[in-house]
Each structure stands twice: as C-alpha cells, then as structure tokens.
Design a protein around this motif. Sequence first.
Motif, PDB file in Angstrom:
ATOM      1  N   THR A 356      52.817  46.253  53.801  1.00 52.81           N
ATOM      2  CA  THR A 356      53.363  47.036  52.701  1.00 52.81           C
ATOM      3  C   THR A 356      53.357  46.200  51.432  1.00 52.81           C
ATOM      4  N   ASP A 357      52.795  46.756  50.370  1.00 53.29           N
ATOM      5  CA  ASP A 357      52.777  46.037  49.095  1.00 53.29           C
ATOM      6  C   ASP A 357      53.422  46.880  48.001  1.00 53.29           C
ATOM      7  N   THR A 358      53.680  46.252  46.883  1.00 55.75           N
ATOM      8  CA  THR A 358      54.236  46.948  45.712  1.00 55.75           C
ATOM      9  C   THR A 358      53.217  46.879  44.580  1.00 55.75           C
ATOM     10  N   GLY A 359      51.974  47.123  44.957  1.00 59.43           N
ATOM     11  CA  GLY A 359      50.872  47.000  44.009  1.00 59.43           C
ATOM     12  C   GLY A 359      50.587  48.263  43.230  1.00 59.43           C
ATOM     13  N   ILE A 360      49.296  48.448  42.912  1.00 55.93           N
ATOM     14  CA  ILE A 360      48.895  49.531  42.011  1.00 55.93           C
ATOM     15  C   ILE A 360      48.898  50.890  42.694  1.00 55.93           C
ATOM     16  N   GLY A 361      48.861  50.934  44.010  1.00 58.57           N
ATOM     17  CA  GLY A 361      48.910  52.207  44.722  1.00 58.57           C
ATOM     18  C   GLY A 361      47.596  52.963  44.684  1.00 58.57           C
ATOM     19  N   ILE A 362      47.537  54.056  45.442  1.00 62.05           N
ATOM     20  CA  ILE A 362      46.317  54.860  45.575  1.00 62.05           C
ATOM     21  C   ILE A 362      46.696  56.329  45.470  1.00 62.05           C
ATOM     22  N   ASP A 363      45.908  57.104  44.746  1.00 57.56           N
ATOM     23  CA  ASP A 363      46.141  58.545  44.658  1.00 57.56           C
ATOM     24  C   ASP A 363      45.874  59.189  46.023  1.00 57.56           C
ATOM     25  N   SER A 364      46.685  60.176  46.375  1.00 61.67           N
ATOM     26  CA  SER A 364      46.599  60.794  47.705  1.00 61.67           C
ATOM     27  C   SER A 364      45.243  61.429  47.983  1.00 61.67           C
ATOM     28  N   ILE A 365      44.510  61.855  46.943  1.00 62.16           N
ATOM     29  CA  ILE A 365      43.210  62.515  47.171  1.00 62.16           C
ATOM     30  C   ILE A 365      42.181  61.540  47.734  1.00 62.16           C
ATOM     31  N   HIS A 366      42.398  60.235  47.553  1.00 60.33           N
ATOM     32  CA  HIS A 366      41.438  59.240  48.035  1.00 60.33           C
ATOM     33  C   HIS A 366      41.729  58.777  49.456  1.00 60.33           C
ATOM     34  N   ILE A 367      42.960  58.953  49.929  1.00 62.23           N
ATOM     35  CA  ILE A 367      43.376  58.360  51.201  1.00 62.23           C
ATOM     36  C   ILE A 367      42.498  58.793  52.379  1.00 62.23           C
ATOM     37  N   PRO A 368      42.132  60.092  52.534  1.00 65.66           N
ATOM     38  CA  PRO A 368      41.315  60.474  53.702  1.00 65.66           C
ATOM     39  C   PRO A 368      39.959  59.772  53.767  1.00 65.66           C
ATOM     40  N   ARG A 369      39.456  59.252  52.632  1.00 64.06           N
ATOM     41  CA  ARG A 369      38.107  58.682  52.619  1.00 64.06           C
ATOM     42  C   ARG A 369      38.094  57.162  52.482  1.00 64.06           C
ATOM     43  N   LEU A 370      39.258  56.544  52.526  1.00 61.71           N
ATOM     44  CA  LEU A 370      39.320  55.109  52.271  1.00 61.71           C
ATOM     45  C   LEU A 370      38.569  54.277  53.306  1.00 61.71           C
ATOM     46  N   THR A 371      38.484  54.779  54.550  1.00 62.82           N
ATOM     47  CA  THR A 371      37.827  53.993  55.605  1.00 62.82           C
ATOM     48  C   THR A 371      36.318  54.219  55.665  1.00 62.82           C
ATOM     49  N   GLU A 372      35.776  55.012  54.732  1.00 63.30           N
ATOM     50  CA  GLU A 372      34.327  55.192  54.679  1.00 63.30           C
ATOM     51  C   GLU A 372      33.680  53.936  54.099  1.00 63.30           C
ATOM     52  N   ARG A 373      32.469  53.654  54.537  1.00 64.30           N
ATOM     53  CA  ARG A 373      31.754  52.489  54.007  1.00 64.30           C
ATOM     54  C   ARG A 373      31.517  52.639  52.510  1.00 64.30           C
ATOM     55  N   PHE A 374      31.844  51.605  51.768  1.00 60.44           N
ATOM     56  CA  PHE A 374      31.579  51.488  50.330  1.00 60.44           C
ATOM     57  C   PHE A 374      32.341  52.511  49.473  1.00 60.44           C
ATOM     58  N   TYR A 375      33.278  53.246  50.073  1.00 62.81           N
ATOM     59  CA  TYR A 375      34.045  54.182  49.249  1.00 62.81           C
ATOM     60  C   TYR A 375      35.106  53.412  48.467  1.00 62.81           C
ATOM     61  N   ARG A 376      35.237  53.751  47.198  1.00 62.03           N
ATOM     62  CA  ARG A 376      36.210  53.082  46.337  1.00 62.03           C
ATOM     63  C   ARG A 376      37.035  54.118  45.604  1.00 62.03           C
ATOM     64  N   ALA A 377      38.361  53.966  45.700  1.00 65.75           N
ATOM     65  CA  ALA A 377      39.244  54.878  44.977  1.00 65.75           C
ATOM     66  C   ALA A 377      39.063  54.723  43.480  1.00 65.75           C
ATOM     67  N   ASP A 378      38.822  53.507  43.033  1.00 66.10           N
ATOM     68  CA  ASP A 378      38.592  53.237  41.617  1.00 66.10           C
ATOM     69  C   ASP A 378      37.497  52.183  41.516  1.00 66.10           C
ATOM     70  N   PRO A 379      36.251  52.599  41.251  1.00 71.26           N
ATOM     71  CA  PRO A 379      35.142  51.637  41.220  1.00 71.26           C
ATOM     72  C   PRO A 379      35.360  50.513  40.217  1.00 71.26           C
ATOM     73  N   SER A 380      36.149  50.748  39.187  1.00 75.62           N
ATOM     74  CA  SER A 380      36.345  49.717  38.165  1.00 75.62           C
ATOM     75  C   SER A 380      37.089  48.507  38.723  1.00 75.62           C
ATOM     76  N   ARG A 381      37.841  48.700  39.834  1.00 81.72           N
ATOM     77  CA  ARG A 381      38.589  47.586  40.405  1.00 81.72           C
ATOM     78  C   ARG A 381      37.681  46.607  41.149  1.00 81.72           C
ATOM     79  N   HIS A 382      36.519  47.084  41.535  1.00 75.66           N
ATOM     80  CA  HIS A 382      35.625  46.264  42.359  1.00 75.66           C
ATOM     81  C   HIS A 382      35.223  44.976  41.640  1.00 75.66           C
ATOM     82  N   THR A 383      34.988  45.089  40.345  1.00 78.21           N
ATOM     83  CA  THR A 383      34.539  43.925  39.580  1.00 78.21           C
ATOM     84  C   THR A 383      35.574  42.810  39.596  1.00 78.21           C
ATOM     85  N   GLY A 384      36.834  43.199  39.479  1.00 83.74           N
ATOM     86  CA  GLY A 384      37.879  42.192  39.413  1.00 83.74           C
ATOM     87  C   GLY A 384      38.234  41.586  40.746  1.00 83.74           C
ATOM     88  N   THR A 385      38.110  42.353  41.838  1.00 83.21           N
ATOM     89  CA  THR A 385      38.549  41.867  43.146  1.00 83.21           C
ATOM     90  C   THR A 385      37.428  41.241  43.958  1.00 83.21           C
TER      91      THR A 385
END
Length: 437
Positions: A356-385
């Motif tokens: 459990t974290d207190t981070g930026i969180g994820i919108d509920s519409i993305h949760i069902p697809r989070l375990t798909e390969r290469f799926y990103r809730a916010d592609p802009s975060r990829h560059t930083g992480t």
Amino acid sequence: MKISELIVQPLVIFFLVILPLGLLIGQPLALTFAAIVLYLLWSLRQVYRLASWLQQPGESEPPESHGLWGRIFDSILRLQAEHSKAQARLQALLNRIQQSTNALKDGVILTNSDGVMDWWNSAAADMLGLRKPNDTGQTIHYLVRDPSFKQYFFSKAYDDPLLLSAPKKPQMQLKVHITLFGEDDRLIVIQDVTQLKQLESVRQVFISNVSHELRTPLTVISGYLETLIDTGADLAPRRQRALSQMQTQARRMEALVTDLLLLSKIENEGGEIRQLPVNMHDLLLRILDSAKVVAGDKVLKISLAVESDARLYGNETQLHSAFSNLVLNAVKYTPEGKCIDIRWHLTKRHAVLSVTDTGIGIDSIHIPRLTERFYRADPSRHTGTGGTGLGLAIVKHVLLNHDARLDISSRPGEGSCFACLFPIERIREPEVALEVH
C-alpha cells in the motif's frame, strides 16, 4: 346462441311440453321422472362420445350434436386448432433456434443440475465426441472424465473459463464457459482455442528468441558506451551528453530484454515449477533492502509488517520477482516524504501480501488493464520511472502459477493498494515446512 340460452332451453321444453302432457294424462311425476332419466342417459351418451373423440389420435371431426353439448364439441375443436397452431409456431421457433445453434462454431450443451445432457449442437458433438441418441440422458462427467471439469461444473464459480483438452482429441484445446439458468440448470459453451494456443506458443518462442538475440549486441553496445564515457573526459559536453543518453537508452533496452526473458520463462514453466515452503519474513526483508537501494536519496517511510510465521508453498524465485515488482513500483510512483506499507497476513480463506502506498494513484478505468503487457495508465510517467511496462504482467503470471489472484484498489491522488491473495491451502506452518525440506 348464448350458453345461458342453451341451459334454459331444456327447462322451457319441460315446462311447456313435458309438464302439460303429464297433467293431461294424469301422470305428471312419472312422466317428469322418465324425461329426466332419458335426458341423463342422453347426456351420458354425449360424455361417452366426447371421451371416445378425445382418445382418438390426431385431429378428427367432433361428434354431431346439438344444444349445449354441440357447443362444447365445437369449443373443444376450436381450442384444439388453436393449440395445434401454437404448437406448430413453437416447434418452428425451436427448429430455427436449433438450426442457428448448429451453425455456431462454438459447442453448446444444455444439462440439468446433475449434468444430465438434454441437448447439444453439432459443434459440441464434434469437440466432445457425442452421439445421438446413445449419449442423450447421459451425464456429461461420464463423457468428459477430466477431474478439473467435474470440479468446475459443481463449483458454480464460473467467473473464469476452464481450459482442457478434448476427450477424444488430445491435440484440441478447449475453453469451457458455464452459465446457470432456470432451476439450477447449466448452459455450457465450448470454444476451440487450439489455434490461439498455438499462436500464443509461437509468440512466446519468438519473444524468447528475439530477446536472447538482442542481449548480446546490447551488452556489447553498453560496454563500449561505458568505456567511451569513462575515457571521454576530454570530449565536448555535447558529445558527453549524447553518450550519456545513449547509455540510458541501452540500459532501458537491457531491462526490457531481461523482463521479456523472465516473463517468457514464467509463462513456459506454468504450474510445473519446483515449489517449497518459502520463509516470507526473510524474503520480504531482502525485498525491503532492495527497495531502499532503489529509493536512493528519495526520503520514503517504508514499513514491513509480517504478522505470521507461516510459510507460503511456492517457488521462491518467482515470488521474489512478483513481490519486488510491486514494491519497486510503489517506490517509483510514491512522492518523497510519503509512506509505503508492506504487509503479510492470513485471513480465513487467504494468505495476503499487500503493498500500500500514498502515491499518485490510478484512475479506476485503467485498473482492469494494468496487468496487460506494456499497458500504461499514463504514458508520460514512463520517461521518469524507466519502467518496461512488463512488471504487473510478470506479477499476474506468477500468481497464476500459484493459484492466486491480484486485487488492485486505487484513487487518484490518494495512493494504491496491490494485494496478492493466495489460497489458504498453500500455507505451511513452520514445523511442517521444516519437515518438507
């Protein structure tokens, strides 16, 4: 003529004919009794004619009669005609449904709550080797003798389909869906997924081969880049910056290849992995140390709560990969000064590892697809992480290999909770675990 008129008619005849005639001959009671007996005998004869007519097979003309009985015969004949028309419409509709269902490529079977088969289409007959009329009325478990199918049939837990091999065609892979309807009856839909499984196998082999082929040139490129950077102190800043960016991208490619190889290995191993009771306290301590290293100068409050000494029966290497992915993701997406809680505990039905974290969180519409390969809730975060987009896919497949599932809950701006739920049957007490070793 109305029904009331037909009932009143005999009374009128009695009062206007029978009774005056009886008074005329001086025997009103005797004549009235005789008239009643004759009417009863006539009515009994009409009942006999009605019964004989109804017992005749098929449609036939009703007996000739008049009065109330004539009306009854005509009404029954009309009801028979309407019933025949309704039956013909239903039969035509049933035939159409059966024809359309037989045209499906998917198998369809109807059974009762005990698995007795009432009907199936031609696709199901081809997939399971069913024959009419020999198999009609047979239980489906007698014909599909896979223990997992029988367990799935009676479990009533039909959220996920069941994969199995065709009884008489082992090379054919089937996906079975069951739906409850009526009085606990079952609608079984069977899909042939042999081609999809073959394509999946080809994809896995392709990814594994490509990843292996990329590893060597990437290692060479990274080595030369590191040498150039170490010996390029005299280079212009512009060239040093270019070499640094090239090194960063090469490392990302190496991380991607590593994750692809790991995911391919986990998929290929499936459930056929060496499993032993895993000391969760030691495993999570190692992951916690790695998380602190990854966090670096970022100030985070990372807590670990191991509330049970029980061992988890599984493959330690795969479990380490899954849990470390969840913890390192939390480190990456949690801002400085926030908290991350890692908890291992038992419930009545599950053994749970939650991050459990207190981070930026994820919108509920993305949760069902989070375990798909290469799926990103916010592609802009990829560059930083610097992530590869395969971490949660690895987690998903590791949990599948351990009969577990991943529950995700999150709110934007409030943080996320990733919980791995293992069946309680995988828990081993410390004493028992030592004996297994």
